[in-house]
Scaffold this motif. Structure first.
Motif, PDB file in Angstrom:
ATOM      1  N   CYS A   7       0.852  -1.203   0.000  1.00 46.18           N
ATOM      2  CA  CYS A   7       0.000   0.000   0.000  1.00 46.18           C
ATOM      3  C   CYS A   7       0.887   1.252   0.000  1.00 46.18           C
ATOM      4  O   CYS A   7       2.081   1.179   0.273  1.00 46.18           O
ATOM      5  CB  CYS A   7      -0.948  -0.001   1.199  1.00 46.18           C
ATOM      6  SG  CYS A   7      -0.131   0.121   2.781  1.00 46.18           S
ATOM      7  N   HIS A   8       0.260   2.378  -0.333  1.00 45.45           N
ATOM      8  CA  HIS A   8       1.010   3.635  -0.510  1.00 45.45           C
ATOM      9  C   HIS A   8       0.435   4.762   0.332  1.00 45.45           C
ATOM     10  O   HIS A   8      -0.782   4.898   0.458  1.00 45.45           O
ATOM     11  CB  HIS A   8       0.987   4.060  -1.983  1.00 45.45           C
ATOM     12  CG  HIS A   8       1.659   3.059  -2.876  1.00 45.45           C
ATOM     13  ND1 HIS A   8       3.011   3.091  -3.099  1.00 45.45           N
ATOM     14  CD2 HIS A   8       1.181   1.993  -3.544  1.00 45.45           C
ATOM     15  CE1 HIS A   8       3.333   2.082  -3.898  1.00 45.45           C
ATOM     16  NE2 HIS A   8       2.242   1.400  -4.178  1.00 45.45           N
ATOM     17  N   SER A   9       1.323   5.589   0.847  1.00 52.21           N
ATOM     18  CA  SER A   9       0.909   6.781   1.602  1.00 52.21           C
ATOM     19  C   SER A   9       1.254   8.026   0.780  1.00 52.21           C
ATOM     20  O   SER A   9       1.782   7.923  -0.334  1.00 52.21           O
ATOM     21  CB  SER A   9       1.659   6.849   2.935  1.00 52.21           C
ATOM     22  OG  SER A   9       2.989   7.320   2.726  1.00 52.21           O
ATOM     23  N   SER A  12       4.617   8.741  -1.137  1.00 53.49           N
ATOM     24  CA  SER A  12       4.786   8.552  -2.591  1.00 53.49           C
ATOM     25  C   SER A  12       3.494   9.019  -3.241  1.00 53.49           C
ATOM     26  O   SER A  12       3.087  10.164  -3.010  1.00 53.49           O
ATOM     27  CB  SER A  12       5.201   7.113  -2.949  1.00 53.49           C
ATOM     28  OG  SER A  12       4.216   6.161  -2.640  1.00 53.49           O
ATOM     29  N   ASP A  13       2.837   8.168  -4.024  1.00 53.97           N
ATOM     30  CA  ASP A  13       1.682   8.678  -4.776  1.00 53.97           C
ATOM     31  C   ASP A  13       0.322   8.342  -4.163  1.00 53.97           C
ATOM     32  O   ASP A  13      -0.691   8.405  -4.850  1.00 53.97           O
ATOM     33  CB  ASP A  13       1.743   8.231  -6.244  1.00 53.97           C
ATOM     34  CG  ASP A  13       1.832   6.720  -6.390  1.00 53.97           C
ATOM     35  OD1 ASP A  13       2.039   6.035  -5.379  1.00 53.97           O
ATOM     36  OD2 ASP A  13       1.698   6.223  -7.516  1.00 53.97           O
ATOM     37  N   GLY A  14       0.288   7.990  -2.880  1.00 58.01           N
ATOM     38  CA  GLY A  14      -0.989   7.830  -2.201  1.00 58.01           C
ATOM     39  C   GLY A  14      -1.530   9.177  -1.744  1.00 58.01           C
ATOM     40  O   GLY A  14      -0.813  10.182  -1.765  1.00 58.01           O
ATOM     41  N   ASP A  37       5.761   2.287   0.099  1.00 61.89           N
ATOM     42  CA  ASP A  37       5.780   3.439  -0.800  1.00 61.89           C
ATOM     43  C   ASP A  37       6.825   3.251  -1.903  1.00 61.89           C
ATOM     44  O   ASP A  37       7.826   2.558  -1.712  1.00 61.89           O
ATOM     45  CB  ASP A  37       6.094   4.721  -0.007  1.00 61.89           C
ATOM     46  CG  ASP A  37       4.825   5.342   0.558  1.00 61.89           C
ATOM     47  OD1 ASP A  37       3.819   5.416  -0.177  1.00 61.89           O
ATOM     48  OD2 ASP A  37       4.847   5.748   1.742  1.00 61.89           O
ATOM     49  N   HIS A  38       6.594   3.923  -3.038  1.00 61.80           N
ATOM     50  CA  HIS A  38       7.553   3.880  -4.140  1.00 61.80           C
ATOM     51  C   HIS A  38       8.879   4.510  -3.710  1.00 61.80           C
ATOM     52  O   HIS A  38       8.928   5.692  -3.332  1.00 61.80           O
ATOM     53  CB  HIS A  38       7.037   4.686  -5.342  1.00 61.80           C
ATOM     54  CG  HIS A  38       5.796   4.136  -5.967  1.00 61.80           C
ATOM     55  ND1 HIS A  38       5.790   3.008  -6.747  1.00 61.80           N
ATOM     56  CD2 HIS A  38       4.506   4.563  -5.941  1.00 61.80           C
ATOM     57  CE1 HIS A  38       4.552   2.763  -7.180  1.00 61.80           C
ATOM     58  NE2 HIS A  38       3.756   3.698  -6.700  1.00 61.80           N
ATOM     59  N   ASP A  39       9.946   3.731  -3.761  1.00 64.70           N
ATOM     60  CA  ASP A  39      11.318   4.241  -3.645  1.00 64.70           C
ATOM     61  C   ASP A  39      11.604   5.124  -2.429  1.00 64.70           C
ATOM     62  O   ASP A  39      12.494   5.987  -2.484  1.00 64.70           O
ATOM     63  CB  ASP A  39      11.708   5.012  -4.930  1.00 64.70           C
ATOM     64  CG  ASP A  39      11.762   4.083  -6.131  1.00 64.70           C
ATOM     65  OD1 ASP A  39      12.306   2.978  -6.002  1.00 64.70           O
ATOM     66  OD2 ASP A  39      11.241   4.464  -7.209  1.00 64.70           O
ATOM     67  N   PHE A 264      -3.176  -0.266  -2.377  1.00 61.74           N
ATOM     68  CA  PHE A 264      -4.003   0.903  -2.026  1.00 61.74           C
ATOM     69  C   PHE A 264      -3.238   2.203  -2.301  1.00 61.74           C
ATOM     70  O   PHE A 264      -2.066   2.318  -1.966  1.00 61.74           O
ATOM     71  CB  PHE A 264      -4.362   0.830  -0.535  1.00 61.74           C
ATOM     72  CG  PHE A 264      -5.017   2.069   0.007  1.00 61.74           C
ATOM     73  CD1 PHE A 264      -6.405   2.180   0.036  1.00 61.74           C
ATOM     74  CD2 PHE A 264      -4.261   3.120   0.508  1.00 61.74           C
ATOM     75  CE1 PHE A 264      -7.019   3.315   0.533  1.00 61.74           C
ATOM     76  CE2 PHE A 264      -4.861   4.264   1.007  1.00 61.74           C
ATOM     77  CZ  PHE A 264      -6.241   4.363   1.018  1.00 61.74           C
ATOM     78  N   HIS A 265      -3.950   3.165  -2.939  1.00 62.68           N
ATOM     79  CA  HIS A 265      -3.408   4.516  -3.103  1.00 62.68           C
ATOM     80  C   HIS A 265      -4.327   5.571  -2.496  1.00 62.68           C
ATOM     81  O   HIS A 265      -3.857   6.558  -1.952  1.00 62.68           O
ATOM     82  CB  HIS A 265      -3.199   4.864  -4.583  1.00 62.68           C
ATOM     83  CG  HIS A 265      -1.998   4.222  -5.212  1.00 62.68           C
ATOM     84  ND1 HIS A 265      -1.956   2.907  -5.581  1.00 62.68           N
ATOM     85  CD2 HIS A 265      -0.786   4.733  -5.544  1.00 62.68           C
ATOM     86  CE1 HIS A 265      -0.773   2.629  -6.110  1.00 62.68           C
ATOM     87  NE2 HIS A 265      -0.040   3.725  -6.098  1.00 62.68           N
ATOM     88  N   THR A 266      -5.642   5.348  -2.657  1.00 59.79           N
ATOM     89  CA  THR A 266      -6.590   6.359  -2.209  1.00 59.79           C
ATOM     90  C   THR A 266      -7.942   5.724  -1.893  1.00 59.79           C
ATOM     91  O   THR A 266      -8.328   4.765  -2.587  1.00 59.79           O
ATOM     92  CB  THR A 266      -6.771   7.451  -3.294  1.00 59.79           C
ATOM     93  OG1 THR A 266      -7.842   8.323  -2.911  1.00 59.79           O
ATOM     94  CG2 THR A 266      -7.112   6.845  -4.661  1.00 59.79           C
TER      95      THR A 266
HETATM   96 MN    MN Z   1       1.715   4.114  -7.359  1.00 56.88          MN
END
Ligand code: MN
Ligand code: AMP
Ligand code: MN
Ligand code: MN
Length: 307
Positions: A7-9, A12-14, A37-39, A264-266
């Protein structure tokens, strides 16, 4: 056992802060959540600062795939999703990490973040030439440590240059777009090595999303395994159950552990809500990633949140 391991916060792009992801995971009665998160690992660091280490985890039984019992704790795992180049194609490798601060990993992530900033600057100058100014200033106001083209797409929509994210990719950011700039990611062996240097397990992310024939996908899996990759996602948000069966067969063929996560992003994307993806059936549990020998050290190094 009810683990969402992708999942992403907003680092990054969340769209959400890491604390909000934890609240959503508690609401869904997850037993484990990995923030990937991405990178970057900024979100993990923020969570870790406010939670005490998980010295002696009392793990829920791992024989079932049911939601947590009421008041069972939620275990947070450190993670990351590294963008890698494989023969000109962008491949994502998730790392579940024992030591997110490990030097080799952070050196690689800093380089990826720098390349992302350089790419944004190059795209900004192409947008300037197209009469759209102010990208860098707009992105500077965001909490993101890893800037992505999704952020740029949102900027283009907000500026009224495009009607939707998809149109922003079509007309500006995609391969045929007028502000396209190719990315320069690390290769798979470097990404996997950095994850392993952090005591982690390298997981090939969403294998069914790459534009690859079955034979090319098998080459990718072979290369990933040769590089030290040990698991792959066989279930993710928005995956149909038939695709899951094919992925499980491939993972078994390449002796990779099975992982799963929503990506998950949003909360606006209902199909990729936290905890929402086809569950592993009981027959797949013996090869699930929580059976990996490193799983317990990764969970122990994580954080525990009492419901
Ligand atoms: Mn993404
Ligand atoms: P980046 O890592 O900067 O190359 O950005 C990639 C992100 O952009 C991915 O994680 C996707 O979420 C998003 N993305 C890529 N291609 C498209 C597309 N055609 N339409 C919408 N989003 C896209
Ligand atoms: Mn991905
Ligand atoms: Mn992802």
């Amino acid at each position: 056992m009810y683990a969402d391991l992708h999942c992403h916060s907003h680092f990054s792009d969340g769209t959400e802060a890491p604390e909000r992801l934890v609240a959503l995971a508690l609401e869904k009665q997850l037993s484990h959540l990995a923030l990937t998160d991405h990178d970057c690992t900024h979100g993990v660091e923020q969570l870790w600062r406010h939670l005490t280490p998980n010295q002696a985890p009392v793990e829920p039984a791992i024989s079932s795939i049911e939601p947590n019992a009421d008041h069972a704790p939620l275990y947070l795992l450190a993670g990351v999703e590294i963008s890698c180049d494989w023969n000109g194609l962008e491949i994502h490798v998730v790392g579940l990490l024992e030591d997110p601060a490990a030097a080799e990993l952070q050196t690689l992530l800093s380089a990826q973040q720098r390349r992302r900033r350089e790419r944004v600057a190059a795209i900004a100058s192409k947008l300037d030439s197209a009469g759209i100014a102010g990208l860098s200033e707009a992105l500077d106001t965001l909490p993101a440590a890893a800037l992505t083209r999704s952020h740029i797409a949102d900027f283009l929509v907000q500026r009224g240059a495009c009607k939707s994210r998809e149109k922003a990719f079509k007309h500006f950011l995609g391969r045929r777009g007028k502000a396209f700039v190719a990315a320069q990611w690390c290769d798979i062996p470097s990404g996997v090595a950095a994850i392993r240097a952090a005591g982690g397990i390298a997981v090939l992310a969403h294998p069914s999303r790459y534009p690859l024939t079955r034979s090319k996908l098998m080459r990718l899996l072979g290369d990933f395994r040769d590089a030290g990759g040990e698991a792959m996602e066989v279930s993710c948000g928005n995956l149909d159950p038939l695709a899951k069966k094919r992925l499980i067969d491939l993972a078994a063929m390449f002796e990779l552990y099975y992982s799963c996560g929503s990506d998950f992003h949003t909360p606006q994307a209902q199909w990729t809500a936290i905890g929402k993806f086809p569950k592993l059936e009981p027959s797949a549990i013996k090869n699930a990633i929580w059976e990996h020998p490193k799983w317990h050290s990764i969970v122990s190094a994580g954080r525990r949140v009492d419901a």
